[in-house]
Structures are given as structure tokens and as C-alpha cells.
Design a protein around this motif. Structure first.
Motif, short mmCIF file in Angstrom:
data_model
loop_
_atom_site.label_atom_id
_atom_site.label_comp_id
_atom_site.label_asym_id
_atom_site.label_seq_id
_atom_site.Cartn_x
_atom_site.Cartn_y
_atom_site.Cartn_z
N PRO A 1 0.39 -1.61 -0.56
CA PRO A 1 -0.06 -0.03 0.05
C PRO A 1 0.83 1.30 -0.09
N ASP A 2 1.73 1.51 0.25
CA ASP A 2 2.75 2.62 0.55
C ASP A 2 4.57 1.78 0.72
N SER B 165 5.79 1.11 -11.87
CA SER B 165 4.98 0.57 -11.10
C SER B 165 5.93 0.04 -9.77
N VAL C 62 0.46 -0.74 -10.31
CA VAL C 62 0.30 0.00 -9.81
C VAL C 62 -1.94 -0.31 -9.34
N GLY D 15 -4.28 1.85 -6.35
CA GLY D 15 -4.75 2.55 -6.11
C GLY D 15 -3.27 3.78 -5.74
N GLU D 16 -3.77 3.51 -4.75
CA GLU D 16 -1.85 4.71 -4.42
C GLU D 16 -0.84 4.36 -3.87
N GLY D 17 -0.97 2.74 -4.22
CA GLY D 17 0.05 1.81 -3.84
C GLY D 17 0.36 1.01 -4.99
N ARG D 18 0.17 -0.54 -5.00
CA ARG D 18 1.71 -1.47 -5.34
C ARG D 18 0.73 -2.63 -5.20
#
Length: 162
Positions: free
Chosen positions: A10-11, A40, A129, A131-134
């Protein structure tokens, strides 16, 4: 082989943690294919893994140099970025055969551009990718990779595995 492992990242801290887990469970010799679109997280994950293996100083993305070499326990890690390779025959100019004996870890971004000129993958890490994360889909390409993936699955927290 073994079932793929799906990981939520997520981050950036989660990507760094995955790099540390990969370093902690790394076999003595391995080839890792890092796959995914631009942005990515392939270079970020490679950097995190190299840092966890004790690499200090700059860890450059090999986008322009095509290959960067780093001392790691047991030998040398090769980090390749083949995005700028137009034809697999261009790998000949990198003299990878001369580096192969000392390389205990190959981290190869854009491996599809290298074709049969690359060693086969023990572990494939497909980053996307999300959302905001991977997300990272990890699967084995050899018995070495299968064992590595099994060790990785045992130490990853349940909150990361999905």
C-alpha cells in the motif's frame, strides 16, 4: 511449481519491507525478473532489496547504463534495466557472460526485451499500480524460485498476503 503469491504494497514502506523479506530469504544464487509498466515500482523494489543486502551509497536505476553492479554477501548483484534494448542481440555488448560467474543475484527489469539472451528466472515479480499503492504477484520459475517463494510466504505477515 508452487502457487503464485499475491502481495499488497500500500505504500513505499511496504515495498521496502518486501525488499527486506526477499533479502532475508534469498538463496545463494538467483535470477529475478522484475516485470511491470513504467512507474510500477520495479526500481524501488530492486533498491530496497539491495539496501537490505547491505549495499550502501547510491543505488542508481540502470535505465541509461543498462547494468549496475553491487557487492553483496557471496559475490555480486547485477541490476539490469533493459527498457532501452531494441533487440535481444544488443545484450552481447553488455558482456553478461563475463559477469555471470561473480553474479549471485540478477535483478532484471524489462526481461521480455532480453529474450533468450538472459538466464531463466528463478523468481518473477510482477508489479502493478493499485490505487495509491502497488501489488506484487510473485511466482517461481525454477525449484530454487519455488523454495524461495515458500520461505517468503512463511515470513510475510498475513496482512500483506492477499
Amino acid at each position: 511449481m508452487t502457487d503464485p503469491l499475491s502481495l499488497a504494497l500500500p505504500d513505499p514502506d511496504a515495498t521496502d519491507a518486501l525488499g527486506a523479506w526477499l533479502a532475508q530469504t534469498r538463496p545463494p544464487r538467483a535470477v529475478v525478473y522484475l516485470e511491470g509498466e513504467l512507474g510500477s515500482g520495479k526500481s524501488s523494489l530492486a533498491r530496497a532489496l539491495l539496501r537490505a543486502l547491505g549495499v550502501t551509497g547510491p543505488v542508481r536505476s540502470p535505465t541509461y547504463t543498462l547494468v549496475e553492479r553491487y557487492p553483496v554477501p557471496g559475490g555480486e548483484a547485477l541490476h539490469l534495466d533493459l527498457y532501452r534494448i531494441a533487440d535481444p542481440g544488443e545484450l552481447e555488448y553488455l558482456a553478461l557472460d563475463a559477469l555471470a560467474d561473480e553474479a549471485v543475484l540478477w535483478l532484471i527489469e524489462w526481461p521480455q526485451r532480453g529474450g533468450a539472451g538472459l538466464p531463466p528466472a528463478d523468481l518473477r515479480l510482477r508489479l502493478t499500480v493499485a490505487g495509491e499503492g502497488r501489488r506484487c504477484e510473485a511466482d517461481a520459475g525454477s525449484p530454487v524460485g519455488r523454495d524461495w517463494l515458500g520461505r517468503l510466504a512463511r515470513i510475510c505477515p498475513d496482512s500483506v498476503i492477499s
